[in-house]
Design a protein around this motif. Structure first.
Motif, mmCIF file in Angstrom:
data_model
loop_
_atom_site.group_PDB
_atom_site.id
_atom_site.type_symbol
_atom_site.label_atom_id
_atom_site.label_comp_id
_atom_site.label_asym_id
_atom_site.label_seq_id
_atom_site.Cartn_x
_atom_site.Cartn_y
_atom_site.Cartn_z
ATOM 1 N N PHE A 17 145.601 44.780 24.028
ATOM 2 C CA PHE A 17 145.073 43.581 24.662
ATOM 3 C C PHE A 17 144.986 43.717 26.181
ATOM 4 O O PHE A 17 144.548 42.802 26.863
ATOM 5 N N SER A 18 145.380 44.859 26.698
ATOM 6 C CA SER A 18 145.223 45.144 28.120
ATOM 7 C C SER A 18 144.022 46.086 28.274
ATOM 8 O O SER A 18 144.175 47.305 28.174
ATOM 9 N N PRO A 19 142.825 45.520 28.493
ATOM 10 C CA PRO A 19 141.637 46.375 28.555
ATOM 11 C C PRO A 19 141.741 47.467 29.618
ATOM 12 O O PRO A 19 141.255 48.577 29.422
ATOM 13 N N GLY A 20 142.393 47.163 30.726
ATOM 14 C CA GLY A 20 142.544 48.156 31.788
ATOM 15 C C GLY A 20 143.368 49.345 31.331
ATOM 16 O O GLY A 20 142.998 50.495 31.575
ATOM 17 N N ALA A 21 144.489 49.081 30.675
ATOM 18 C CA ALA A 21 145.352 50.173 30.205
ATOM 19 C C ALA A 21 144.646 51.012 29.146
ATOM 20 O O ALA A 21 144.717 52.248 29.170
ATOM 21 N N LEU A 26 141.803 56.184 27.867
ATOM 22 C CA LEU A 26 140.633 56.880 27.348
ATOM 23 C C LEU A 26 139.938 57.683 28.449
ATOM 24 O O LEU A 26 139.551 58.840 28.250
ATOM 25 N N ARG A 27 139.797 57.089 29.620
ATOM 26 C CA ARG A 27 139.142 57.775 30.744
ATOM 27 C C ARG A 27 139.933 59.008 31.161
ATOM 28 O O ARG A 27 139.367 60.077 31.388
ATOM 29 N N ALA A 147 137.716 43.604 19.811
ATOM 30 C CA ALA A 147 136.821 44.237 18.828
ATOM 31 C C ALA A 147 135.548 44.731 19.503
ATOM 32 O O ALA A 147 135.065 45.834 19.217
ATOM 33 N N SER A 148 135.018 43.950 20.422
ATOM 34 C CA SER A 148 133.822 44.352 21.156
ATOM 35 C C SER A 148 134.102 45.592 22.020
ATOM 36 O O SER A 148 133.303 46.531 22.061
ATOM 37 N N LEU A 149 135.239 45.587 22.701
ATOM 38 C CA LEU A 149 135.621 46.732 23.526
ATOM 39 C C LEU A 149 135.790 47.985 22.666
ATOM 40 O O LEU A 149 135.322 49.073 23.035
ATOM 41 N N ILE A 150 136.423 47.854 21.508
ATOM 42 C CA ILE A 150 136.652 49.001 20.624
ATOM 43 C C ILE A 150 135.319 49.555 20.122
ATOM 44 O O ILE A 150 135.115 50.777 20.087
ATOM 45 N N ARG A 151 134.389 48.676 19.745
ATOM 46 C CA ARG A 151 133.074 49.156 19.303
ATOM 47 C C ARG A 151 132.384 49.951 20.406
ATOM 48 O O ARG A 151 131.820 51.019 20.161
ATOM 49 N N THR A 152 132.446 49.444 21.619
ATOM 50 C CA THR A 152 131.834 50.137 22.753
ATOM 51 C C THR A 152 132.496 51.492 22.981
ATOM 52 O O THR A 152 131.818 52.515 23.140
#
Length: 193
Positions: A17-21, A26-27, A147-152
């Motif tokens: 739930f921490s999009p930044g982390a 991944l980066r 879910a949207s972030l994971i799909r991307t």
């Protein structure tokens, strides 16, 4: 031999739930292995196997664009660096996809979203007086955002792996098939899910 620089993080719903982390992990993992794949493969080439030939400096000779790399070195690199990095990212994305599809009783904005939905139900819509009165954009739950972030990120991952595998296949010679098949075979060999 280079080792993956970004070990898999401790998997918790808070991490997902921490999009930044999640994006940082991944980066970092992609930059450590996939973005620098050419440099990794160049490090596997042994240019002076036969020793130095002084006459080689008397006239310019164009270098071949891609040196074939020893099959053993390639296999060691793929098994020790490339596939473990891909597997770690796959594990993180799979776990976070599972979190995104699970109920979220700890959502801090659930009460706020419910209040907004309640106000929307009580709203009077008169598009003749106010053409924008019919507009209502409900807030997404954080599981929907995840879910949207994971799909991307899964789409990005597929593109990155395809490009990396193209370079590896070209430089290593004996790498046939798709990256999916190669990763599945590696997982089966190492008894990984």
């Amino acid at each position: 031999m280079t080792q993956p620089l970004s070990p898999s993080p401790t998997l918790t719903p808070q991490f997902c739930f921490s999009p930044g982390a999640l994006r940082d992990f991944l980066r970092t993992s992609r930059s450590a292995v996939d973005d620098t794949i050419t440099q990794h493969l160049n490090a596997l080439v042994t240019p002076a196997k036969d020793g130095f030939d002084p006459s080689s400096t008397s006239r310019p000779v164009p270098r071949p664009l891609s040196h074939q790399i020893d099959a053993g070195s390639c296999k060691t690199f793929k098994d020790g660096v490339l596939f473990p990095a891909w597997h770690g990212r796959s594990q993180v994305l799979s776990y976070c996809a599972l979190v995104a599809t699970s109920p979220d009783p700890d959502d801090p904005e659930a009460a706020l979203r419910e209040a907004e939905n309640e106000r929307n139900r009580d709203r009077v819509v008169n598009e003749r007086l106010d053409p924008y009165s019919g507009r209502y954009f409900p807030r997404e739950a954080r599981t929907e955002q995840l879910a949207s972030l994971i799909r991307t990120e899964q789409s990005v991952e597929n593109i990155v792996r395809s490009r990396t595998w193209d370079v590896v296949s070209r430089r290593c010679g004996g790498s046939s098939g798709t990256w999916e098949e190669a990763l599945a075979a590696w997982r089966k060999t190492n008894s990984l899910p």
